[in-house]
Structure formats: C-alpha cells, structure tokens
Design an enzyme around this catalytic site. Structure first.
Site, PDB file in Angstrom:
ATOM      1  N   GLU A   1     -17.766  -3.085  24.330  1.00 12.76           N
ATOM      2  CA  GLU A   1     -17.055  -4.362  24.336  1.00 12.76           C
ATOM      3  C   GLU A   1     -15.885  -4.402  23.361  1.00 12.76           C
ATOM      4  O   GLU A   1     -14.813  -4.924  23.678  1.00 12.76           O
ATOM      5  CB  GLU A   1     -18.016  -5.525  24.013  1.00 12.76           C
TER       6      GLU A   1
ATOM      7  N   HIS B   1     -29.793 -14.156  24.637  1.00 12.46           N
ATOM      8  CA  HIS B   1     -28.765 -13.995  25.661  1.00 12.46           C
ATOM      9  C   HIS B   1     -28.170 -15.328  26.111  1.00 12.46           C
ATOM     10  O   HIS B   1     -27.342 -15.358  27.013  1.00 12.46           O
ATOM     11  CB  HIS B   1     -29.349 -13.266  26.880  1.00 12.46           C
TER      12      HIS B   1
ATOM     13  N   HIS C   1       0.843  -1.195   0.000  1.00 12.44           N
ATOM     14  CA  HIS C   1       0.000   0.000   0.000  1.00 12.44           C
ATOM     15  C   HIS C   1       0.879   1.247   0.000  1.00 12.44           C
ATOM     16  O   HIS C   1       1.186   1.798   1.062  1.00 12.44           O
ATOM     17  CB  HIS C   1      -0.917  -0.003   1.220  1.00 12.44           C
TER      18      HIS C   1
ATOM     19  N   HIS D   1      -3.594   3.327  -3.480  1.00 13.58           N
ATOM     20  CA  HIS D   1      -3.877   2.758  -2.156  1.00 13.58           C
ATOM     21  C   HIS D   1      -3.271   1.372  -1.987  1.00 13.58           C
ATOM     22  O   HIS D   1      -2.491   1.139  -1.064  1.00 13.58           O
ATOM     23  CB  HIS D   1      -5.379   2.686  -1.886  1.00 13.58           C
TER      24      HIS D   1
END
Length: 618
Positions: free
Chosen positions: A390, A451, A28, A253
């Site tokens: 999280e 859950h 890159h 890129h």
C-alpha cells in the site's frame, strides 16, 4: 569532459550549497558535499532540458533534505532558478524551499519523507514504460534516483524495489549514497544489511564504486545505459566531503558548517573564497547538459512521427485534453454496492481516457477495480497488480500523475493509513491521482473492528486539497466521478461492500458537495448523511417534516454549499467518527468505538444505526 573540469563543477555545487546553508543558518550540508562529485558526472550523461521535453530523463532526489544541492545544480544548469533565490534558501516564499517542491523549475516531484522518492522513481519508470508502449516504443529515457541510507531503511523502499524487479524496470537507476552515517552517528548501529546481496536478490543490476572517483562514476553510469534489469550504483562516499576535520562526521548532517569552517574548506580545495561564487568553466560544463539534450530532443522529434491517436495520447499526457466521460450506458436503477457501481465507472473511464489506468493492493476482486477489457500493464494493458504494497502504491501513482497519466490505486478504507504519507504528498502537489477505498464502514460486519474503518474518513477529510467522495448509489457515484475528473486535485472514493438501494433516477448535481434528496421549505429539521446512511436517513424522515441532505463530498459542501438552506435542527448520521460534521450539526449519530464482529445488520443495529432507534431520539 576532463577530470579537472569535473572537479570545478563538483566544487561549485559543493560550496554553493555550503553558502546557501550558512546564509540561511539552516540545512543539511553533509549529503550535498558528499554527492556533488556524482552529480557533476551525472550531468554529462543525463538528458535534461529547461523545456520539459516528453523524452527527458527524470532526476529524483529521494533524500530531499539535500535540497541545497538540487538548487545549486538547477541554477548552474540554466533552469529558472536565480542566484537571488539561492541566497534566499529556506526563507518564506523562496523557490529554494527547505525540501524540494514542484513549484521550482526542474523539480520533478516533492520528496520530503525518506523513501518516498525511491517509490516515486519506480512510478516514473512504470509510467515511462506504459507511455512508450503507446508511442511506438520510442521513449528511451531513464529515471535516475539519488538515495541514501535513510531511504533504504524505510519499508517503502523495499516495497517499491520489489515491484521494480517484478516489472523488470531496466529504465530505473538508483544511485545509493552509501556514506554510512545517520543523524545519530554510525549507521551500522541500526542498519547492517548487506546491500549488495539485498539488491541482487531483488533482481537488480548491482554496481559498486568509489563515489568520489570520477572515472568509476562515469563507467558505472555507462554500464546502466543498456541494462536489462533495474540498476543500483552503490557509491561509497564521505558525508561532508571537503569539510576538513568534520569530513565523515554526523555533525555535517543537519547543521551549517559556519563561516570559519566554510572558509577553511574553500582554501583546502583551492576554491574562491567569495560567497556564492560561480566559476565560469563549471557553469559552462553544466549548461552543456541542456544544450546537448536540446540537440538530442530536436533529433528525436524529427525522427518520430505519430498517428492522430498517438497525438491525442500525448495531448492527454501534457494536460491539454479535458477528462470528459460519457456514463450514459450505465444503469441507475439497479441496487448496487458502491464498490460495484464504481467498478462500472472505472471501466467506462478507462475506455474513454487513454491515460487512465490503475490497480489494487492484491484486492481487485474485493475492491472491484479490475479493468475488464485490458491486460496487465506489463503487456501494454492498463491493470496494475501492486501486490500487498500500500505505501509504495500511493507514491507510485503520485509519480504516474506527475508524469501526466491519470492513475488510480485501491485498497480497503481501513488500510488507507498505510498510504497516508503518499496521499498527503499528492494533496500537497495538487496531483490528479485517484485513491479508491472499499469496505468503508462497519458494514464490513464479520471481519470485526480491525477491518472496520471508523476514523479514516475523517482523516481523509482533514487533508487540505484532497476531495473525499462517499456516494450513496450509482447515480451519485457517476456524479462524484464527473466532479473528480474536473478537479486539479487528488480525490478519494470511499465505497460500500453492501448493496445499497437506488435512490436517484437521474444523475444529481453534487458540484457543491451535497444536494437535497428530500426537501420542504418549512421543514422542522435537516438530516445530513452520506453513503450507506442516506437510505437510513430517508427512512428516518419518512412521513416526517424533515429534509434529507445527501452529502457525498464534505470538502465541497464546506466550501460551496449555501448553508442557509439547512432548515431547523441539523442532525448528522454517519457510521464513522465524523466529528467534522459538528461544524454544522446540532446532533450526531456516529461511531464512538472501533466496531464489533458480527453480521452487518446486527452490527448496524447494535451501534444505533436503526431508523426506529434514531426516531426515538429526535
């Protein structure tokens, strides 16, 4: 340093990167060429050295695809990365890997997936604040993070920067390479946020500059030195700067420039056309960084005298102390949910290991992870309130572990999916980080299938270098921690919400991942179970010639256990998907759906986790 020298330093970074990518025919170049001006100036401000001094600045490349620039910088600065390694860029066994890896001298942390490095930088900054509070507030290093549009589009970056604001991490400096180009072209097609106001709202010190103007870059970096808040330098740059007709194009890129365009770019910059050319003035400029830093660190060492307790803290930080913990005060006889027995273990570890700290994603009362004798980390304590973040939480503790601390984080097992990329990187780097997950099965009951974790424990067990522990009682929980603290790997603990019976009167040896909790030499069958299902397995085997093997750690069992000890038909019982047990089992009693909403006992019975139902099928 004058601008003429900085120009040479920048060009040497730029064209070494181009040559590396051309030689590999992979890489890159665009970001490397666009960021080289900033990195040249940064080298005159940053304190790095080749000896990993405790008070060194940390430099994180969140855009790890720009690794050629990292390697060019490290080589020119005098780190242990030879020119031959640069010529071997992206080849098998090279220290100049496709994305940066900590096996390379000078690389602080692996940053592959975009956004991870920003959260890592926040983790480093938090770790530095904590460590400094233990060492007379003597640590004054900065955490610099080079990031781009892709990093800031990823949700993890918002999570992490929001927490940087809460913790007022004035030792954090983000340098945003705002080139407005992504793989698909103009970034405005997908990303039109006003970054100035985004970071103002996050409480950052926001500085906007021309990323190719040496004077503006230098002034901006100086402005962050004594900042009272976390800083971001929004640097307007051109991707592929100096790539002639491809300057500013997404075509730079992810594809090499090729020999013809590289030669044209070198001529336009009045640069030596030789491949892998090293300019002596440029190299001397980069090496001054390490020499200047060595002098600063020698002065710092002389000025700072630490107590025996502080020297012990440093020894833990530098990995020179074993993590030994005495758990003898804990009661093995009580019927605990393993989230509760784990709470007792965490608090014992925190008392005895000064570098142990952590927290939960807004679930400490449910995960039972609060360290009761300590304040919040912002007040010099060991508790970290991560909030509902999280993904960033996992990356933050990875950086803390790389810093030398021994951190844990926690949430419900079903939400482990949110931090899976960070857990995977912890395993890739063999970090001593601890991931605590409670509510580990259909025992969650009334919360229902959204859950109730079914496939998550198998996901964790399938990550190389990660050790996943599922204890059945207090004694096993202690045994699991005794092993985990000695491993040079990350560990995951999966813990019950439900109270479980005490099965052991002494701490078992689980160093091989499993042990017989009921055994006969002439058994007709063996049941393998873990966690809350061990008690069920004992009930099934009661008054029968069946052995019961408690297996708190499948990974250790898989590698260490003598499988010839398994007698007769091998049966596995686990309230999860657990297909990995078929490697040893003839029959499994496991989950084949996502669970159901109802009372815990009813849900277990409905899905067949009932002693009488299992006996009928044996």
């Amino acid at each position: 340093m004058n601008n003429e020298t900085l120009e040479k330093m920048s060009n040497n970074l730029r064209f070494l990167s181009v040559d590396m990518i051309n030689r590999a025919n992979s890489g890159h170049p665009g970001v490397a060429m666009g960021l080289s001006d900033i990195l040249a100036v940064l080298s005159t401000k940053i304190n790095l050295n080749t000896k990993n001094h405790i008070n060194r600045d940390r430099l994180v490349f969140s855009g790890g695809h720009a690794s050629s620039l990292i390697y060019s910088f490290l080589h020119l600065s005098g780190f242990n990365l030879s020119l031959d390694e640069l010529k071997n860029f992206r080849q098998l066994g090279s220290l100049a890997a496709g994305h940066p890896e900590i096996k390379t001298h000078g690389v602080e942390i692996d940053t592959g997936p975009l956004g991870q490095g920003i959260a890592n930088a926040v983790g480093f900054a938090m770790a530095a604040k904590f460590a400094s509070s233990k060492l007379n507030n003597s640590l004054n290093h900065k955490i610099y993070c080079l990031c781009g549009d892709g990093d800031l589009q990823e949700g993890i970056s918002y999570e992490a920067c929001s927490l940087a604001n809460v913790h007022n991490l004035n030792n954090l400096v983000l340098i945003y390479d705002s080139n407005e180009i992504s793989i698909e072209g103009d970034v405005k097609n997908t990303f039109n946020d006003d970054m100035y106001f985004r970071f103002m709202s996050l409480g950052f010190n926001v500085i906007m500059i021309d990323g190719h103007n040496f004077d503006e870059i230098s002034k901006a970096l100086e402005m962050t030195k004594n900042a009272e808040r976390p800083s971001i330098i929004i640097a307007k740059t051109k991707i592929g700067k100096g790539a002639c007709e491809l300057e500013g194009s997404e075509k730079t890129h992810g594809s090499p420039l090729g020999a013809e365009l590289a030669l044209k770019a070198k001529k336009a910059a009045n640069w030596n056309e030789e491949e892998f050319y090293i300019d002596s003035e440029a190299k001397n400029g980069f090496e001054k960084m390490c020499k200047r830093s060595d002098e600063y660190f020698a002065s710092w060492d002389k000025a700072n005298k630490f107590s025996d307790e502080q020297l012990e803290f440093i020894a833990y930080l530098e990995g020179k102390k074993d993590l030994n913990v005495d758990f003898s005060k804990l009661d093995l006889s009580k019927n605990y949910a393993t989230r509760d027995s784990n709470h007792a273990c965490l608090n014992e570890i925190a008392k005895q290991i000064p570098t142990f700290l952590g927290g939960s994603a807004d679930l400490a009362p449910s995960n039972k992870t609060y360290l009761k004798d300590y304040a919040d980390i912002r007040n010099g304590g060991k508790n970290i309130a991560f909030g509902i973040r999280e993904h960033a939480m996992g990356a933050i503790i990875n950086a803390m572990a790389r810093y030398g601390l021994h951190p844990f984080c926690a949430t419900f097992l079903v939400f482990s999916d949110y931090l899976k990329p960070s857990i995977r990187l912890a395993a890739l780097m063999n970090l001593k980080a601890f991931f605590v997950f409670s509510h580990d099965s259909i025992g969650v009951g009334e919360d229902g299938p959204t859950h109730q974790p079914i496939e998550q424990i198998s996901t964790l067990r399938n990550i190389p270098n990660l050790y996943t522990f599922r204890p059945a009682d207090m004694a096993e929980n202690i045994a699991c921690w005794q092993v985990a603290l000695k491993l040079n790997n990350p560990s995951a603990f999966t813990l019950s919400r439900s109270a479980l019976p005490s099965l052991n009167t002494s701490i078992p040896d689980i160093s091989k991942g499993a042990y017989f909790i009921k055994y006969s030499d002439n058994a007709e069958a063996t049941i393998i179970a873990s966690g809350s299902e061990v008690a069920l397995a004992l009930e099934v085997a009661k008054d029968k010639n069946i052995n019961v093997l408690s297996m708190p750690c499948f990974e250790l069992f898989d590698k260490e256990f003598d499988k010839s000890l398994l007698k007769g038909k091998i049966i596995g019982i686990e309230a999860a998907r657990s297909y990995e047990l078929y490697k040893y089992c003839d029959e499994l009693f496991i989950m084949d759906s996502f669970g159901a909403s109802g009372k815990e006992k009813d849900v277990f019975k409905y899905f067949g986790f009932d002693a009488e139902k299992i006996k009928e099928k044996l």
